[in-house]
Design an enzyme around this catalytic site. Structure first.
Site, short mmCIF file in Angstrom:
data_model
loop_
_atom_site.label_atom_id
_atom_site.label_comp_id
_atom_site.label_asym_id
_atom_site.label_seq_id
_atom_site.Cartn_x
_atom_site.Cartn_y
_atom_site.Cartn_z
N ASN A 1 -2.14 -9.84 17.66
CA ASN A 1 -2.08 -8.95 18.80
C ASN A 1 -3.33 -9.40 19.71
O ASN A 1 -3.92 -10.51 19.27
CB ASN A 1 -2.16 -7.56 18.07
CG ASN A 1 -3.32 -7.19 17.47
OD1 ASN A 1 -4.41 -7.70 17.66
ND2 ASN A 1 -3.27 -5.93 16.84
N ASN B 1 0.97 -1.21 0.01
CA ASN B 1 -0.15 -0.13 0.05
C ASN B 1 0.74 1.22 0.09
O ASN B 1 2.00 1.30 0.49
CB ASN B 1 -0.84 0.49 1.29
CG ASN B 1 -2.14 -0.94 1.49
OD1 ASN B 1 -2.46 -1.42 0.22
ND2 ASN B 1 -2.29 -1.28 2.46
N ALA C 1 2.86 0.06 12.14
CA ALA C 1 3.95 -1.19 11.73
C ALA C 1 4.78 -1.60 12.86
O ALA C 1 5.74 -2.18 12.52
CB ALA C 1 4.91 -0.34 10.77
N ALA C 2 4.34 -1.37 13.98
CA ALA C 2 4.95 -2.07 15.20
C ALA C 2 5.20 -3.53 15.08
O ALA C 2 6.16 -4.01 15.26
CB ALA C 2 4.44 -1.41 16.48
N GLY C 3 3.93 -3.88 14.83
CA GLY C 3 3.44 -5.30 14.66
C GLY C 3 4.43 -6.01 13.54
O GLY C 3 5.29 -6.93 13.49
N ASP C 4 4.41 -5.24 12.41
CA ASP C 4 5.16 -5.64 11.13
C ASP C 4 6.50 -5.66 11.38
O ASP C 4 7.18 -6.54 11.04
CB ASP C 4 4.84 -4.60 9.99
CG ASP C 4 3.44 -4.59 9.66
OD1 ASP C 4 2.69 -5.73 9.90
OD2 ASP C 4 3.01 -3.65 9.17
P1 ADP Z 1 0.30 -4.11 16.50
O1 ADP Z 1 1.00 -3.06 15.94
O2 ADP Z 1 0.31 -5.50 15.43
O3 ADP Z 1 -1.09 -4.17 17.00
P2 ADP Z 1 1.55 -4.51 18.98
O4 ADP Z 1 1.13 -3.20 19.44
O5 ADP Z 1 1.40 -5.49 19.81
O6 ADP Z 1 1.23 -4.89 17.60
O7 ADP Z 1 3.15 -4.28 19.05
C1 ADP Z 1 3.92 -5.29 18.49
C2 ADP Z 1 5.26 -5.21 19.21
O8 ADP Z 1 5.84 -3.81 19.07
C3 ADP Z 1 5.06 -5.49 20.82
O9 ADP Z 1 4.92 -6.71 21.25
C4 ADP Z 1 6.29 -4.65 21.35
O10 ADP Z 1 7.43 -5.44 21.32
C5 ADP Z 1 6.65 -3.63 20.52
N1 ADP Z 1 5.84 -2.24 20.82
C6 ADP Z 1 4.63 -1.73 20.41
N2 ADP Z 1 4.43 -0.71 21.12
C7 ADP Z 1 5.32 -0.29 22.05
C8 ADP Z 1 5.75 0.85 22.69
N3 ADP Z 1 4.80 1.67 22.84
N4 ADP Z 1 6.91 0.76 23.42
C9 ADP Z 1 7.72 -0.17 23.08
N5 ADP Z 1 7.46 -1.20 22.30
C10 ADP Z 1 6.44 -1.22 21.65
#
Ligand code: ADP
Length: 304
Positions: free
Chosen positions: A184, A11, A250-253
């Site tokens: 998640n 995307n 993109a944290a999860g990605d």
């Molecule tokens: P998604 O983006 O798929 O919803 P998450 O929010 O669970 O997934 O984030 C995936 C991973 O990214 C977490 O397990 C963690 O390791 C990291 N992460 C996400 N948010 C934070 C944060 N605020 N601080 C530090 N690490 C984070």
């Protein structure tokens, strides 16, 4: 070097930074506008490539200039793009994203060319799947083609990792081919019916995914808390890294890309999770999807 194939969405994200989300009927001038490459499949491929993996991407772009720009971006990150199809008459998939002052987001998606990634195209690119050591998939492309890809992978001895995002109900026909699943909290609830409100509930949800679908490893990501790991009969919380988040897109990605990269290098599950979480933590300190994904060096520096 072990090979990773990522099959999924591509995307372009149109990102508007706003003081607060517009209310219904309100027109609001944004503080900043950027177009940033995104899509869960593309983000995970780019994350893995930047973090050190040898990556091929299977996906679709539209026959528009932005699609070509996206493809060139993959090439700049060292990704093999020979299994990316340009679809006549389709637009490259896009997302309209608002990010407010709190770093929360609000997203609308148009799948465009991603919707053309059907079983026929997967079959045409079967080599990219069969020759890989690991196949990483998500849920922004048609489910029928994910089943086809997972089946091909399984038959060829390619490990299948499913990041079941965004949350949707899934057929057993897909889940039974999955070796590792990385939902998640919302996605874990969607798949199991168990609200992941605490560690006990996370353990129950993970157990359900093992029992019902025979999935070997379950990793439930818990945002800044870290991840819940369930593997080989043992379950526990693996804490994340403490950073100051500005945008969690993109944290999860990034976690998924980093985790599979380290697994393919032969690192232990614990070390692979640590690597993925370090990369994800860095990504939340920056704006956007692919623009926020760190390099291997930056990630190793955070772990050290
Ligand atoms: P998604 O983006 O798929 O919803 P998450 O929010 O669970 O997934 O984030 C995936 C991973 O990214 C977490 O397990 C963690 O390791 C990291 N992460 C996400 N948010 C934070 C944060 N605020 N601080 C530090 N690490 C984070």
């Amino acid at each position: 070097m072990a090979k990773l194939t990522v099959l999924g969405s591509i995307n372009v994200d149109h990102l508007l930074q706003v003081a607060q989300f517009p209310r219904p009927g309100q027109t609001l001038e944004a503080e900043n506008y950027q177009t940033i490459p995104g899509g869960k499949g593309a983000n995970q491929a780019v994350a893995a490539a930047r973090l050190g993996a040898r990556v091929a991407m299977v996906g679709c772009i539209g026959d528009d200039p932005i699609g070509q720009t996206m493809k060139q971006g993959f090439e700049a990150d060292g990704i093999d793009t020979s299994a990316i199809d340009s679809v006549p008459g389709e637009a490259t998939g896009l997302a309209m994203i608002y990010v407010n002052a709190q770093g929360e987001n609000n997203i609308g998606i148009w799948p465009g060319a991603n919707g053309a990634l059907g079983s026929d195209r997967v079959a045409a690119h079967r080599q990219a799947i069969e020759q890989a050591d690991l196949l990483l998939i998500q849920l922004e492309t048609p489910t029928e083609s994910l089943i086809e890809a997972a089946k091909l992978a399984k038959a060829a001895g390619t490990r299948v990792v499913l990041n079941p995002a965004p949350a949707k109900a899934l057929p057993d026909a897909l889940l039974r081919h999955v070796d590792i699943i990385t939902p998640n909290e919302t996605e874990a609830e969607q798949l199991t019916g168990i609200a992941v409100a605490n560690d006990e509930a996370a353990a129950k949800a993970a157990e359900c995914l093992h029992q019902k679908f025979g999935i070997e490893m379950v990793i439930i990501t818990l945002g800044k808390r870290g991840v819940w790991l369930s593997h080989l009969g043992a379950q526990r919380l693996v804490p994340g890294f403490r950073v100051s988040a500005i945008d969690t897109t993109a944290a999860g990605d990034t976690f998924n890309g980093g985790f599979v990269t380290a697994l393919l290098e032969g690192q232990s599950v614990d070390d692979a999770i640590r690597f993925g979480q370090a990369a994800a933590a860095l990504s939340v300190t920056r704006l956007g999807a692919q623009s926020s994904i760190p390099t291997r060096e930056e990630t190793l520096a955070l772990i050290a």
